[in-house]
Design an enzyme around this catalytic site. Structure first.
Site, PDB file in Angstrom:
ATOM      1  N   TRP A  13       0.704  -1.281   0.018  1.00 50.37           N
ATOM      2  CA  TRP A  13      -0.244   0.039  -0.002  1.00 50.37           C
ATOM      3  C   TRP A  13       0.880   1.259  -0.053  1.00 50.37           C
ATOM      4  O   TRP A  13       0.237   2.203  -0.147  1.00 50.37           O
ATOM      5  CB  TRP A  13      -1.122  -0.052   1.298  1.00 50.37           C
ATOM      6  CG  TRP A  13      -0.475  -0.279   2.569  1.00 50.37           C
ATOM      7  CD1 TRP A  13       0.291   0.712   3.448  1.00 50.37           C
ATOM      8  CD2 TRP A  13      -0.140  -1.646   3.057  1.00 50.37           C
ATOM      9  NE1 TRP A  13       0.940   0.040   4.426  1.00 50.37           N
ATOM     10  CE2 TRP A  13       0.486  -1.435   4.142  1.00 50.37           C
ATOM     11  CE3 TRP A  13      -0.694  -3.121   2.727  1.00 50.37           C
ATOM     12  CZ2 TRP A  13       1.109  -2.470   5.000  1.00 50.37           C
ATOM     13  CZ3 TRP A  13      -0.342  -3.882   3.596  1.00 50.37           C
ATOM     14  CH2 TRP A  13       0.332  -3.861   4.643  1.00 50.37           C
ATOM     15  N   GLU A  28      -5.238   0.550   6.414  1.00 54.42           N
ATOM     16  CA  GLU A  28      -5.282   1.083   7.908  1.00 54.42           C
ATOM     17  C   GLU A  28      -6.334   0.317   8.616  1.00 54.42           C
ATOM     18  O   GLU A  28      -5.984  -0.266   9.834  1.00 54.42           O
ATOM     19  CB  GLU A  28      -5.541   2.592   7.655  1.00 54.42           C
ATOM     20  CG  GLU A  28      -4.707   3.383   7.137  1.00 54.42           C
ATOM     21  CD  GLU A  28      -3.314   3.416   7.968  1.00 54.42           C
ATOM     22  OE1 GLU A  28      -3.334   2.833   9.210  1.00 54.42           O
ATOM     23  OE2 GLU A  28      -2.278   4.020   7.431  1.00 54.42           O
ATOM     24  N   GLN A  33      -4.770  -3.522  15.017  1.00 57.72           N
ATOM     25  CA  GLN A  33      -4.847  -4.687  15.831  1.00 57.72           C
ATOM     26  C   GLN A  33      -3.946  -6.073  15.346  1.00 57.72           C
ATOM     27  O   GLN A  33      -4.160  -7.141  15.761  1.00 57.72           O
ATOM     28  CB  GLN A  33      -6.030  -5.043  16.541  1.00 57.72           C
ATOM     29  CG  GLN A  33      -7.030  -4.190  16.861  1.00 57.72           C
ATOM     30  CD  GLN A  33      -7.070  -4.022  18.249  1.00 57.72           C
ATOM     31  OE1 GLN A  33      -6.264  -4.381  18.948  1.00 57.72           O
ATOM     32  NE2 GLN A  33      -7.761  -2.889  18.793  1.00 57.72           N
ATOM     33  N   LEU A  71      -8.154 -12.825   9.921  1.00 60.02           N
ATOM     34  CA  LEU A  71      -7.824 -11.500  10.381  1.00 60.02           C
ATOM     35  C   LEU A  71      -8.366 -11.312  11.714  1.00 60.02           C
ATOM     36  O   LEU A  71      -7.728 -10.572  12.647  1.00 60.02           O
ATOM     37  CB  LEU A  71      -7.992 -10.370   9.524  1.00 60.02           C
ATOM     38  CG  LEU A  71      -6.955 -10.038   8.395  1.00 60.02           C
ATOM     39  CD1 LEU A  71      -7.283  -9.057   7.641  1.00 60.02           C
ATOM     40  CD2 LEU A  71      -5.620  -9.917   8.954  1.00 60.02           C
ATOM     41  N   GLY A  72      -9.643 -11.850  11.890  1.00 55.10           N
ATOM     42  CA  GLY A  72     -10.348 -11.684  12.944  1.00 55.10           C
ATOM     43  C   GLY A  72     -10.964 -10.002  13.316  1.00 55.10           C
ATOM     44  O   GLY A  72     -10.834  -9.359  12.035  1.00 55.10           O
ATOM     45  N   TYR A 109      -7.593   8.521  13.982  1.00 54.94           N
ATOM     46  CA  TYR A 109      -6.515   8.064  13.300  1.00 54.94           C
ATOM     47  C   TYR A 109      -6.632   7.807  11.928  1.00 54.94           C
ATOM     48  O   TYR A 109      -6.060   8.288  10.962  1.00 54.94           O
ATOM     49  CB  TYR A 109      -5.887   6.796  13.998  1.00 54.94           C
ATOM     50  CG  TYR A 109      -4.940   6.327  13.062  1.00 54.94           C
ATOM     51  CD1 TYR A 109      -3.649   6.982  13.071  1.00 54.94           C
ATOM     52  CD2 TYR A 109      -5.090   5.268  12.197  1.00 54.94           C
ATOM     53  CE1 TYR A 109      -2.631   6.605  12.368  1.00 54.94           C
ATOM     54  CE2 TYR A 109      -3.920   4.735  11.277  1.00 54.94           C
ATOM     55  CZ  TYR A 109      -2.784   5.585  11.488  1.00 54.94           C
ATOM     56  OH  TYR A 109      -1.842   5.161  10.295  1.00 54.94           O
ATOM     57  N   ASP A 127      -0.926   7.346  15.561  1.00 60.78           N
ATOM     58  CA  ASP A 127      -0.774   5.803  16.083  1.00 60.78           C
ATOM     59  C   ASP A 127      -0.366   5.531  17.145  1.00 60.78           C
ATOM     60  O   ASP A 127       0.432   6.235  17.646  1.00 60.78           O
ATOM     61  CB  ASP A 127      -0.921   4.803  14.777  1.00 60.78           C
ATOM     62  CG  ASP A 127       0.745   4.549  14.381  1.00 60.78           C
ATOM     63  OD1 ASP A 127       1.411   5.331  14.903  1.00 60.78           O
ATOM     64  OD2 ASP A 127       1.035   3.885  13.589  1.00 60.78           O
ATOM     65  N   GLU A 171       5.063   8.820   8.093  1.00 56.11           N
ATOM     66  CA  GLU A 171       5.365   7.261   8.047  1.00 56.11           C
ATOM     67  C   GLU A 171       6.582   7.045   8.229  1.00 56.11           C
ATOM     68  O   GLU A 171       6.739   5.990   8.733  1.00 56.11           O
ATOM     69  CB  GLU A 171       5.183   7.333   6.248  1.00 56.11           C
ATOM     70  CG  GLU A 171       4.687   5.771   6.010  1.00 56.11           C
ATOM     71  CD  GLU A 171       4.130   5.595   4.750  1.00 56.11           C
ATOM     72  OE1 GLU A 171       2.956   5.005   4.647  1.00 56.11           O
ATOM     73  OE2 GLU A 171       4.716   6.044   3.569  1.00 56.11           O
ATOM     74  N   CYS A 188      18.054   0.617  20.372  1.00 55.56           N
ATOM     75  CA  CYS A 188      18.375   2.038  20.204  1.00 55.56           C
ATOM     76  C   CYS A 188      19.627   2.018  19.705  1.00 55.56           C
ATOM     77  O   CYS A 188      19.896   3.085  18.939  1.00 55.56           O
ATOM     78  CB  CYS A 188      18.573   2.402  22.072  1.00 55.56           C
ATOM     79  SG  CYS A 188      17.052   2.513  22.647  1.00 55.56           S
ATOM     80  N   CYS A 197      17.329  11.532  21.820  1.00 57.52           N
ATOM     81  CA  CYS A 197      16.185  10.774  22.657  1.00 57.52           C
ATOM     82  C   CYS A 197      16.467  11.008  24.209  1.00 57.52           C
ATOM     83  O   CYS A 197      17.487  10.546  24.698  1.00 57.52           O
ATOM     84  CB  CYS A 197      16.220   9.246  22.236  1.00 57.52           C
ATOM     85  SG  CYS A 197      14.792   8.488  23.265  1.00 57.52           S
TER      86      CYS A 197
HETATM   87 FE1  SF4 Z   1      15.523   3.970  21.616  1.00 60.79          FE
HETATM   88 FE2  SF4 Z   1      14.812   6.642  21.743  1.00 60.79          FE
HETATM   89 FE3  SF4 Z   1      15.419   5.740  19.237  1.00 60.79          FE
HETATM   90 FE4  SF4 Z   1      13.158   4.620  20.671  1.00 60.79          FE
HETATM   91  S1  SF4 Z   1      13.430   6.868  19.632  1.00 60.79           S
HETATM   92  S2  SF4 Z   1      14.769   3.553  19.542  1.00 60.79           S
HETATM   93  S3  SF4 Z   1      13.961   4.932  22.806  1.00 60.79           S
HETATM   94  S4  SF4 Z   1      16.845   5.855  20.954  1.00 60.79           S
END
Ligand code: SF4
Length: 351
Positions: A13, A28, A33, A71-72, A109, A127, A171, A188, A197
Site C-alpha cells: 500500500w 489502515e 490490531q 484476520l479476526g 486516526y 497511531d 510515515e 536504540c 532521545c
Molecule cells: Fe531508543 Fe529513543 Fe530511538 Fe526509541 S527513539 S529506539 S527509545 S533511542
C-alpha cells in the site's frame, strides 16, 4: 527521513503520494490490531477480490466478512463495508479529516491518515507507534492510550511536518516505532534519532510511555451444539444478534445465565435445530474476545445424513475444515474438542 528513504519496508500500500484513498482505508483498517506480516497477504487478496470502493460497496456483507477470515475483529470488516457504501452514496470521497470522521468506522486516526496520505491533509495521524516514539524522545511519563499522550504525539508530529511538509515524515515516524522503537525492547543502537532521545539519555527507554491501564476482564459461559453428519459436515447457524460474532457462521450457541444447567440449554438448542438424538458433553473450550473470557461447554451429536433438514435460511451444513462461509476460530476449537474434522486454526483473538 534519510533513514526512512534508505531502509523502509516495501509494503504493497506504500505507493507514491497522493495515494488511492480506498487502498489507504483498506490497509489502515486491516492494520488495526494485526501485525503487518499477516496483513500483506490478506490485503493483496482483498484488493483482488474488491478492487475498488464501488466493488466493495456492491458486495454482500457475507462476502466481505469471508474475505476477513483469519484476520479476526470482524467488526472492522462490517464497518469498512458500511463506510464504502456511505462514500458511494455521497458520490465522492470527503477530503477533510473532520468530514471523513463522520463516516462509519472512521476514528480520528483513520480519518487523519486518509486525509493526509490521499488528500494533502495536514492533521497528523497519530497511531500507537507515533505516541510511543514521542513519549520516548521527550521522556514523557504518560500512559499509553491517554489523551495527554495523544495530544503530545499530535504536537510533535505537527512540528515535524512544519519542517518537512510531506506525509512521508509521519510515515517515517510510524516506521521508526514499528521497526526500531519497539514496545518492549527498543533497538536504540540502530536508532537514527538516538542522539536526541531523552528516554535513551535517561537510561531506561522502555519505561516510557507508562503502561495502558488494564481493562478488567469479564467471565462468560456459553453452550454450543455440535451436530455432525455421517459425511463429516457440521450444522452451523448464522449469528444474527447479540454483541459478539454477528454475521459469522458457528455451531448453535447460547449464553448461559447463572443457575442454568448447560445440558438444559443444549436441549433447547437441539430442539431449535430439529435434532432428536442423545447429546454428549465434551471438553470445555476457552475462547477470548477482547476483554471477555468465555468458557464454552460443547454438546455433540452425530446424525444420519437426512435426519436434520437444512430447512431455513441462516442454517448450513459445512465442512469444519474448509468452511465456505465466514466463521470464527471458535469453530476450529470446537472441532478439536468434539473430535470432528480438524478445522483450520486462525490466530485472531476476537473471533
Ligand atoms: Fe531508543 Fe529513543 Fe530511538 Fe526509541 S527513539 S529506539 S527509545 S533511542
Amino acid at each position: 527521513m534519510r533513514w526512512f528513504r534508505t531502509g523502509r519496508r516495501d509494503l504493497p500500500w506504500r505507493t507514491p503520494f497522493p495515494r488511492d484513498p480506498y487502498a489507504v482505508l483498506v490497509s489502515e483498517v486491516m492494520l488495526q490490531q494485526t501485525q503487518v506480516d499477516r496483513v500483506i497477504e490478506a490485503y493483496l487478496s482483498f484488493m483482488e477480490r474488491f478492487p475498488s470502493l464501488e466493488a466493495l460497496a456492491a458486495a454482500s456483507v457475507e462476502d466481505v466478512l469471508h474475505a476477513f477470515s483469519g484476520l479476526g475483529y470482524y467488526r472492522r470488516a462490517r464497518l469498512l463495508h458500511e463506510s464504502a457504501r456511505a462514500i458511494v452514496a455521497l458520490g465522492s470521497w470527503p477530503k477533510d479529516a473532520g468530514e471523513l470522521a463522520r463516516l462509519p468506522g472512521f476514528g480520528p486516526y483513520t480519518s487523519a491518515a486518509v486525509a493526509a496520505f490521499s488528500f494533502g491533509g495536514s492533521d497528523p495521524p497519530v497511531d500507537g507507534n507515533v505516541a510511543r516514539v514521542t513519549a520516548r524522545l521527550r521522556a514523557l511519563p504518560l500512559p499509553m492510550g491517554s489523551v495527554a499522550l495523544l495530544r503530545a504525539g499530535r504536537e510533535f508530529a505537527a512540528s515535524l511536518y512544519a519542517e518537512s511538509p510531506t506525509p512521508e515524515v509521519w510515515e517515517a515516524l510510524m516506521e521508526l516505532g514499528a521497526t526500531v522503537c519497539a514496545p518492549a525492547s527498543p533497538r536504540c543502537r540502530a536508532c537514527p534519532v538516538r542522539a536526541s532521545c531523552a528516554a535513551f539519555a535517561a537510561g531506561d527507554p522502555a519505561a516510557f510511555p507508562l503502561p495502558r491501564p488494564q481493562r478488567s476482564r469479564e467471565a462468560h459461559r456459553w453452550v454450543a451444539l455440535w451436530v455432525e453428519r455421517d459425511d463429516g459436515r457440521v450444522l452451523l447457524r448464522r449469528v444474527d444478534d447479540g454483541p459478539l460474532l454477528v454475521g459469522l457462521w458457528l455451531p448453535p450457541l447460547a449464553a448461559l445465565s447463572d443457575g442454568i444447567d448447560p445440558s438444559v440449554a443444549a436441549e433447547i438448542l437441539a430442539r431449535e435445530a430439529g435434532v432428536d438424538v442423545p447429546l454428549s458433553a465434551t471438553d470445555v473450550v476457552r475462547h477470548s474476545i477482547t476483554h471477555r473470557d468465555i468458557r464454552v461447554v460443547p454438546f455433540a451429536a452425530t446424525v444420519g445424513a437426512n435426519r436434520v433438514a437444512e430447512a431455513q435460511p441462516g442454517w448450513s451444513w459445512q465442512d469444519p475444515g474448509a468452511p465456505t462461509l465466514p466463521t470464527s476460530s471458535l469453530l476450529a476449537k470446537l472441532a478439536r474438542a468434539c473430535g470432528g474434522r480438524q478445522a483450520q486454526p486462525t490466530k485472531n483473538r476476537e473471533a
